[in-house]
Design a protein around this motif. Structure first.
Motif, mmCIF file in Angstrom:
data_model
loop_
_atom_site.group_PDB
_atom_site.id
_atom_site.type_symbol
_atom_site.label_atom_id
_atom_site.label_comp_id
_atom_site.label_asym_id
_atom_site.label_seq_id
_atom_site.Cartn_x
_atom_site.Cartn_y
_atom_site.Cartn_z
ATOM 1 N N ILE A 188 0.857 -1.193 0.000
ATOM 2 C CA ILE A 188 0.000 0.000 0.000
ATOM 3 C C ILE A 188 0.889 1.237 0.000
ATOM 4 N N PRO A 189 0.769 2.092 -1.006
ATOM 5 C CA PRO A 189 1.627 3.283 -1.053
ATOM 6 C C PRO A 189 1.210 4.330 -0.024
ATOM 7 N N VAL A 190 2.197 5.117 0.412
ATOM 8 C CA VAL A 190 1.984 6.188 1.376
ATOM 9 C C VAL A 190 2.330 7.518 0.726
ATOM 10 N N VAL A 191 1.399 8.449 0.789
ATOM 11 C CA VAL A 191 1.621 9.820 0.336
ATOM 12 C C VAL A 191 1.707 10.713 1.576
ATOM 13 N N GLU A 192 2.690 11.605 1.593
ATOM 14 C CA GLU A 192 2.838 12.528 2.722
ATOM 15 C C GLU A 192 2.177 13.867 2.409
ATOM 16 N N ASP A 193 1.169 14.201 3.186
ATOM 17 C CA ASP A 193 0.633 15.556 3.176
ATOM 18 C C ASP A 193 1.518 16.360 4.123
ATOM 19 N N ALA A 194 2.594 16.900 3.544
ATOM 20 C CA ALA A 194 3.547 17.711 4.313
ATOM 21 C C ALA A 194 3.269 19.196 4.122
ATOM 22 N N LEU A 210 9.684 10.570 2.644
ATOM 23 C CA LEU A 210 9.607 9.283 3.333
ATOM 24 C C LEU A 210 8.583 8.326 2.733
ATOM 25 N N GLY A 211 7.782 8.805 1.783
ATOM 26 C CA GLY A 211 6.774 7.964 1.158
ATOM 27 C C GLY A 211 6.933 7.955 -0.346
ATOM 28 N N ALA A 212 5.867 7.550 -1.043
ATOM 29 C CA ALA A 212 5.919 7.519 -2.504
ATOM 30 C C ALA A 212 6.009 8.920 -3.084
ATOM 31 N N ALA A 213 5.416 9.899 -2.392
ATOM 32 C CA ALA A 213 5.463 11.294 -2.828
ATOM 33 C C ALA A 213 5.173 12.186 -1.635
ATOM 34 N N GLY A 214 5.638 13.418 -1.726
ATOM 35 C CA GLY A 214 5.373 14.403 -0.688
ATOM 36 C C GLY A 214 4.725 15.633 -1.296
ATOM 37 N N ALA A 215 3.681 16.142 -0.655
ATOM 38 C CA ALA A 215 2.947 17.302 -1.149
ATOM 39 C C ALA A 215 3.128 18.484 -0.199
ATOM 40 N N PHE A 216 3.355 19.674 -0.765
ATOM 41 C CA PHE A 216 3.633 20.869 0.019
ATOM 42 C C PHE A 216 2.829 22.051 -0.495
ATOM 43 N N SER A 217 2.722 23.068 0.347
ATOM 44 C CA SER A 217 2.051 24.311 -0.010
ATOM 45 C C SER A 217 3.004 25.477 0.173
ATOM 46 N N THR A 218 2.805 26.512 -0.659
ATOM 47 C CA THR A 218 3.513 27.778 -0.448
ATOM 48 C C THR A 218 2.498 28.903 -0.220
ATOM 49 N N THR A 234 9.029 13.566 -5.577
ATOM 50 C CA THR A 234 8.975 12.109 -5.645
ATOM 51 C C THR A 234 10.218 11.585 -6.343
ATOM 52 N N ASP A 235 10.504 10.322 -6.126
ATOM 53 C CA ASP A 235 11.550 9.621 -6.883
ATOM 54 C C ASP A 235 10.957 8.710 -7.944
ATOM 55 N N ALA A 236 9.646 8.567 -7.958
ATOM 56 C CA ALA A 236 8.976 7.620 -8.857
ATOM 57 C C ALA A 236 8.688 8.283 -10.195
ATOM 58 N N ALA A 237 9.353 7.818 -11.265
ATOM 59 C CA ALA A 237 9.249 8.460 -12.579
ATOM 60 C C ALA A 237 7.838 8.386 -13.149
ATOM 61 N N ALA A 238 7.192 7.227 -13.062
ATOM 62 C CA ALA A 238 5.857 7.088 -13.644
ATOM 63 C C ALA A 238 4.846 7.944 -12.883
ATOM 64 N N LEU A 239 4.926 7.944 -11.559
ATOM 65 C CA LEU A 239 4.039 8.794 -10.758
ATOM 66 C C LEU A 239 4.226 10.254 -11.156
#
Length: 432
Positions: A188-194, A210-218, A234-239
């Motif tokens: 199960i993938p983990v997305v970080e709402d950072a 720390l997860g499949a992707a990290g999301a941020f706001s400015t 993210t490090d995942a190219a397809a994502l």
């Protein structure tokens, strides 16, 4: 009755006599100056940041996909700087933290209508993003420190769960290591709402990595302030490729986000996905790139202020100051505590009394001030607030007790002392 004078070498160690009348009851407030918050113009910005925005305006090139090589655009430079700062392969600027979370979920390629777990204590944008991505939010209880409850998460990781969105809420890191110990064996993938924790770390590692992707706001009250905006890492190219197309990279523009040695995945086509137009503009990208150079300084100020105030409140038995899941695993831009008095609406009374003392504060579960960080106020998820509280009773109880005080990076030692004095004064002055 007059206000007693308290003499102390360090104002943070000043005690508050029980006889002092609260400002809410007509007494003299701790402070009369306005509490510094972003909506009153309190910003962490330099002349260089302002000049970067002005230069971008004067270039008259506001669209990230113009005639220039991608690396020469403001958005391209910002994304390259993010990759260098976070140590990730890919970064994508977008219009908000909400769209960043949505893009991360869309990038996962989950089946439509998948169930996605997220904590009960989060901003309404988290379940909104899950809905926007076409999925169903399922809430997990929070613990006494308002962090995601790992035991409840374990019980809700059923076979129909498509992903988990962990939230580093109000700048406090969720324990992603403990979450992934449960999710990785299940695939199960983990997305970080950072979104609220840009620049903070968990056990030495930057949140969002720390997860499949990290999301941020400015957005205006975040660690980088461009008014609105956000980004995904993210490090995942397809994502990343799918997220880039959804964000608005059409007619071959996705390819610009990949260096020659790192070609986009061949199975991801910009004709296969809807295009939502969530691109970051050049002016905000220029501001953000400049502000990123001072991010660590801002984080250090937030953490210093939080440490000073938390130390000043140590030992108070009528409140429980929120603790991080690991030493230093917090941004520090918010002081949160639970009011332990058993009476109804004790947290709301406490917050109102603090505001009267000149320190901005909100009770998350205030029955009158409908804070959208209280899950039962999400009518788009829970038409019946009472039923929502019954479904997540511990989270409801903890949030009804929770008081939130914003701590600007620009606070002085005297401002921090005012927080401590105001909280102690309210503790002493409210009836037990």
């Amino acid at each position: 009755m007059g206000v007693p004078t308290v003499v102390s070498i360090d104002p943070l160690e000043a005690s508050i006599p029980a006889v002092e009348t609260l400002a809410i009851d007509g007494g003299v407030p701790v402070r009369t100056a306005g509490w510094p918050t972003y909506d009153r113009g309190d910003v962490f910005i330099s002349g260089a940041d302002e000049q970067a925005g002005i230069d971008a305006i004067r270039r008259r090139l506001y669209f990230r996909y113009d005639h220039r090589p991608f690396g020469e655009t403001e958005a391209g430079r910002f994304e390259a700087a993010l990759c260098a700062y976070f140590g990730t392969k890919h970064a994508l600027g977008c219009t908000s933290g909400t769209t960043a979370i949505t893009l991360a979920l869309l990038g996962l390629g989950l089946p439509p209508g998948s169930k996605v777990l997220c904590p009960a204590f989060t901003f309404a944008a988290t379940p909104s993003a899950i809905r926007l991505a076409g999925h169903e939010p399922v809430l997990v209880e929070c613990d006494a420190d308002l962090n995601l409850d790992i035991a409840d998460l374990a019980g809700k990781l059923t076979e129909d769960i498509g992903a988990v969105v962990v939230v580093h809420m109000r700048g406090f890191a969720s324990d992603v290591d403990a979450v992934r110990a449960l999710t990785d064996p299940r695939g199960i993938p983990v997305v970080e709402d950072a979104v609220p924790a840009l620049g903070a770390r968990l056990r030495g590692r930057l949140l969002g990595t720390l997860g499949a992707a990290g999301a941020f706001s400015t957005q205006s009250d975040k660690s980088i302030n461009t008014g609105e905006g956000g980004f995904l890492i993210t490090d995942a190219a397809a994502l990343f490729a799918r997220a880039t197309v959804h964000c608005g990279a059409y007619e071959g523009r996705m390819d610009r986000h990949f260096d020659t040695p790192d070609a986009p995945p061949g199975h991801v086509s910009d004709l296969d996905y809807p295009i939502f137009g969530w691109r970051l503009d050049e002016i905000r990208a220029a501001l953000a790139t400049s502000m990123l150079t001072r991010l660590d300084e801002r984080v250090a100020r937030h953490q210093r202020n939080h440490a000073v105030v938390a130390a000043g409140l140590a030992g108070e038995s009528r409140i429980a100051v929120r603790k991080p899941v690991a030493p230093g695993a917090l941004l520090g831009e918010s002081l949160m505590f639970r009011v332990l008095d058993p009476g109804p609406a004790a947290g709301a009374r406490f917050a109102r009394a603090l505001c009267a003392e000149g320190v901005s504060a909100r009770n998350i579960g205030d029955p009158v001030d409908h804070n959208v960080r209280a899950f039962w106020n999400w009518r788009f998820c829970f038409p019946d607030p009472a039923a929502a509280k019954r479904a997540l009773p511990r989270s409801a109880r903890f949030l009804e007790q929770a008081v939130d005080i914003p701590l600007s990076a620009n606070l002085t030692h005297a401002d921090c002392a005012d927080v401590v004095r105001a909280v102690r004064k309210v503790i002493a002055g409210l009836p037990r």
